[in-house]
Design a protein around this motif. Sequence first.
Motif, PDB file in Angstrom:
ATOM      1  N   MET A   1       0.853  -1.184   0.000  1.00 23.95           N
ATOM      2  CA  MET A   1       0.000   0.000   0.000  1.00 23.95           C
ATOM      3  C   MET A   1       0.890   1.235   0.000  1.00 23.95           C
ATOM      4  SD  MET A   1      -3.052  -1.167   2.607  1.00 23.95           S
ATOM      5  CE  MET A   1      -4.214   0.016   1.966  1.00 23.95           C
ATOM      6  N   ASN A   2       0.495   2.232  -0.764  1.00 25.94           N
ATOM      7  CA  ASN A   2       1.408   3.330  -1.035  1.00 25.94           C
ATOM      8  C   ASN A   2       0.611   4.557  -1.470  1.00 25.94           C
ATOM      9  OD1 ASN A   2       3.837   4.638  -1.536  1.00 25.94           O
ATOM     10  ND2 ASN A   2       4.018   3.845  -3.615  1.00 25.94           N
ATOM     11  N   THR A   3       1.157   5.742  -1.202  1.00 21.96           N
ATOM     12  CA  THR A   3       0.674   6.943  -1.864  1.00 21.96           C
ATOM     13  C   THR A   3       1.659   7.242  -2.987  1.00 21.96           C
ATOM     14  OG1 THR A   3       1.861   8.328  -0.278  1.00 21.96           O
ATOM     15  CG2 THR A   3      -0.451   7.872   0.189  1.00 21.96           C
ATOM     16  N   SER A   4       1.193   7.759  -4.082  1.00 19.80           N
ATOM     17  CA  SER A   4       2.049   7.820  -5.272  1.00 19.80           C
ATOM     18  C   SER A   4       3.167   8.858  -5.246  1.00 19.80           C
ATOM     19  CB  SER A   4       1.186   8.024  -6.521  1.00 19.80           C
ATOM     20  OG  SER A   4       0.324   9.126  -6.369  1.00 19.80           O
TER      21      SER A   4
ATOM     22  N   ILE B   1      -4.039   8.775   4.780  1.00 21.78           N
ATOM     23  CA  ILE B   1      -2.887   8.094   5.356  1.00 21.78           C
ATOM     24  C   ILE B   1      -2.995   7.923   6.879  1.00 21.78           C
ATOM     25  CG2 ILE B   1      -1.380  10.093   5.825  1.00 21.78           C
ATOM     26  CD1 ILE B   1       0.851   8.444   4.403  1.00 21.78           C
ATOM     27  N   LYS B   2      -3.803   8.758   7.513  1.00 25.53           N
ATOM     28  CA  LYS B   2      -3.983   8.666   8.975  1.00 25.53           C
ATOM     29  C   LYS B   2      -5.349   8.103   9.347  1.00 25.53           C
ATOM     30  CE  LYS B   2      -0.052  10.701  10.121  1.00 25.53           C
ATOM     31  NZ  LYS B   2       1.036   9.966  10.813  1.00 25.53           N
ATOM     32  N   LYS B   3      -5.987   7.402   8.408  1.00 21.77           N
ATOM     33  CA  LYS B   3      -7.321   6.871   8.647  1.00 21.77           C
ATOM     34  C   LYS B   3      -7.336   5.360   8.432  1.00 21.77           C
ATOM     35  CE  LYS B   3      -9.376  10.967   6.425  1.00 21.77           C
ATOM     36  NZ  LYS B   3     -10.220  11.376   5.257  1.00 21.77           N
ATOM     37  N   PRO B   4      -8.341   4.668   9.015  1.00 17.48           N
ATOM     38  CA  PRO B   4      -8.557   3.277   8.629  1.00 17.48           C
ATOM     39  C   PRO B   4      -8.959   3.236   7.157  1.00 17.48           C
ATOM     40  CG  PRO B   4      -9.720   3.801  10.667  1.00 17.48           C
ATOM     41  CD  PRO B   4      -9.244   5.106  10.088  1.00 17.48           C
ATOM     42  N   PRO B   5      -8.631   2.198   6.424  1.00 19.06           N
ATOM     43  CA  PRO B   5      -8.020   0.955   6.905  1.00 19.06           C
ATOM     44  C   PRO B   5      -6.499   0.996   6.986  1.00 19.06           C
ATOM     45  CG  PRO B   5      -8.541   0.738   4.593  1.00 19.06           C
ATOM     46  CD  PRO B   5      -9.051   2.097   5.002  1.00 19.06           C
TER      47      PRO B   5
ATOM     48  N   ILE C   1       3.729   5.598   4.601  1.00 16.81           N
ATOM     49  CA  ILE C   1       3.861   4.577   3.567  1.00 16.81           C
ATOM     50  C   ILE C   1       5.330   4.235   3.365  1.00 16.81           C
ATOM     51  CG2 ILE C   1       1.735   5.223   2.413  1.00 16.81           C
ATOM     52  CD1 ILE C   1       4.982   6.150   0.771  1.00 16.81           C
ATOM     53  N   PRO C   2       5.600   3.045   2.819  1.00 17.60           N
ATOM     54  CA  PRO C   2       4.660   2.027   2.366  1.00 17.60           C
ATOM     55  C   PRO C   2       4.368   1.013   3.452  1.00 17.60           C
ATOM     56  CG  PRO C   2       6.856   1.406   1.717  1.00 17.60           C
ATOM     57  CD  PRO C   2       6.989   2.728   2.450  1.00 17.60           C
TER      58      PRO C   2
END
Length: 241
Positions: free
Chosen positions: A1-4, A33-37, A47-48
């Motif tokens: 899982m990653n932000t681009s 990024i600071k939330k579920p899931p 990340i990642p």
Amino acid sequence: MNTSPGPNGWKTIFLLEELSLNYEFKSFHFDDIKKPPFIDINPNGRIPAIEDPRTGLTLWESGAIIVEQYDTDNRLKFDDMIHRNLCNQLLHFHMSGQGPYFGQCGWFQHLHAKKIQSAIDIYANEIKRVLGVLEIVLSKKGDDEQWLVGNKMTYADMAFVPWNFRLSEVLMQSWDEVFEGTPRVREWHEKLVELPSWKRALEHRVRLMDEQRLQWNGVPKGIETFADYEEKIEKGEMKYD
């Protein structure tokens, strides 16, 4: 899982591509990024993160995600004690030296609400220092040893690529200026960024940045500053198609 946008996640993609491993890429917006899931997977909200269904292992922190269990032919690592420790030494230098200093320089150069030249200068000097350390390491190698450890590319070399790749933007300098005084580092870096695996990782990044309508620095198109972006996130005003 990653932000681009950020560099750290692309270390993992680079490794997965170089080892030709099958993986499912899950990219999401910085807003989440600071939330579920995601926060349930990585309580640090960075990340990642990777989930391995074959082993049941979940890992976060990019320096820990070296997928060595799948490098069965030791293409990117060593089995012997000396070289294994040297690789880990360089990986820790990347995590403690390159990542934080390069990231802070990028923040104060491009994303901080006010231009603080003294902060920019401090971290720009640290970038040059880190490149100088790498120059010393590479300069001690023989002509047939062009990598950081031993005579082959390892995960230690690969870890430095995503941050070094952005140095021209971070420092707002030409590549000649970036690598002034560090010719061995430039040669080493240019070999790494020509790898097909790195080019494939970049293709993923370009596609995702375009799909998520992001500028090169990670700020959505139509928003001027990162501070404006954070304010919109706080107010719940970020909307996506």
